[in-house]
Scaffold this active site. Structure first.
Site, PDB file in Angstrom:
ATOM      1  CB  SER A 145      20.183  96.516 -23.958  1.00  0.00           C
ATOM      2  OG  SER A 145      19.391  95.356 -24.059  1.00  0.00           O
ATOM      3  CE1 TYR A 157      16.485  99.402 -26.344  1.00  0.00           C
ATOM      4  CE2 TYR A 157      16.737  97.018 -26.523  1.00  0.00           C
ATOM      5  CZ  TYR A 157      16.783  98.172 -25.765  1.00  0.00           C
ATOM      6  OH  TYR A 157      17.143  98.105 -24.441  1.00  0.00           O
TER       7      TYR A 157
END
Length: 256
Positions: free
Chosen positions: A143, A156
């Site tokens: 990401s 995350y």
């Protein structure tokens, strides 16, 4: 990478980025192992689209929330195909909560899927590639938050940073086996997980990003395809950010 029947496994390829990666790799001549967590129908549809391209497809449920047993689905796919040339670690989980309110069980659940799962799947894959002696490719879908924080998503953010570190460690240790390992770090991509459809991608819809729009799954999958091609033989241990310029400003983080 010269086998007649090259095989690629793409985790969570029932929809979104994973499905598009599966189709791009099928077009490049790979037979495809498709994994799904909760959308079996999506996996079947992806498999039919791979088969329509003239390639073999196999589907299996992969539950990275229950490890190490869950990762054995990768071994099962390898047994079905008889070999493995590419693994794309696309499966992941995300949750949001302010740092002061994150519960340890939620922290651990994100790390279990995003880091532990990718580690185990990669280890299974790499062992087969080493046994074959023909090299291979592993691509981790991280990401943009591998590189910059997502507010109120400390688990995350930390997990994606960890996966970026794992990518580098794997690249260094597996290079002698001609296994190249890289990560692709998407920004805001129009996927079901982000509650966006690709037909909603329009310039001006995300004005805080320099390109002012979400990305399309093809814009990620095409890079994954290149990393798994014969043209990417001098690239390992890198993270490729595809974010429409998001990293230039990171509009989500504001000075307090």
């Amino acid at each position: 990478m010269g086998s007649k029947n090259k095989v690629a496994i793409v985790t969570a390829s029932d929809s979104g980025i994973g499905k598009q990666c599966a189709l791009v790799l099928a077009k490049q001549g790979f037979d495809i192992g498709i994994t799904w967590h909760s959308d079996e129908e999506g996996a079947k549809k992806a498999a039919s689209e791979v088969e329509a391209l003239g390639r073999r497809a196999e589907i299996i449920q992969l539950d990275l929330g229950h490890l190490p047993e869950g990762a054995e689905a990768i071994s099962t796919l390898i047994e079905r195909f008889g070999r493995l040339d590419v693994l794309v670690n696309n499966a992941g989980a995300m949750s949001k909560a302010p740092f002061l309110e994150v519960e340890f069980k939620d922290w651990r659940s994100i790390f279990t899927v995003d880091v532990d799962g990718a580690f185990l799947c990669s280890q299974i894959a790499a062992r087969k590639m080493v046994e074959q002696g023909e090299g291979g490719r592993i691509v981790n879908i991280t990401s943009v938050h591998e590189h910059t924080p997502l507010p109120e998503a400390s688990a995350y953010t930390a997990a994606k940073h960890a996966l970026g570190g794992l990518t580098k460690s794997m690249a260094v240790e597996l290079v002698d086996h001609h296994i190249l390992v890289n990560s692709v770090a998407p920004g805001a991509i129009a996927t079901p997980m982000n509650n966006m459809e690709e037909d909603e991608v329009q310039e001006g819809s995300m004005p805080n990003i320099p390109l002012t729009r979400a990305g399309k799954t093809q814009e990620i999958a095409s890079l994954v395809g290149w990393l798994c091609s014969a043209d990417a033989t001098y690239t390992t241990g890198q993270s490729f950010i595809v974010d429409g310029g998001f990293m230039l400003s990171n509009p989500q983080v504001k000075a307090q």
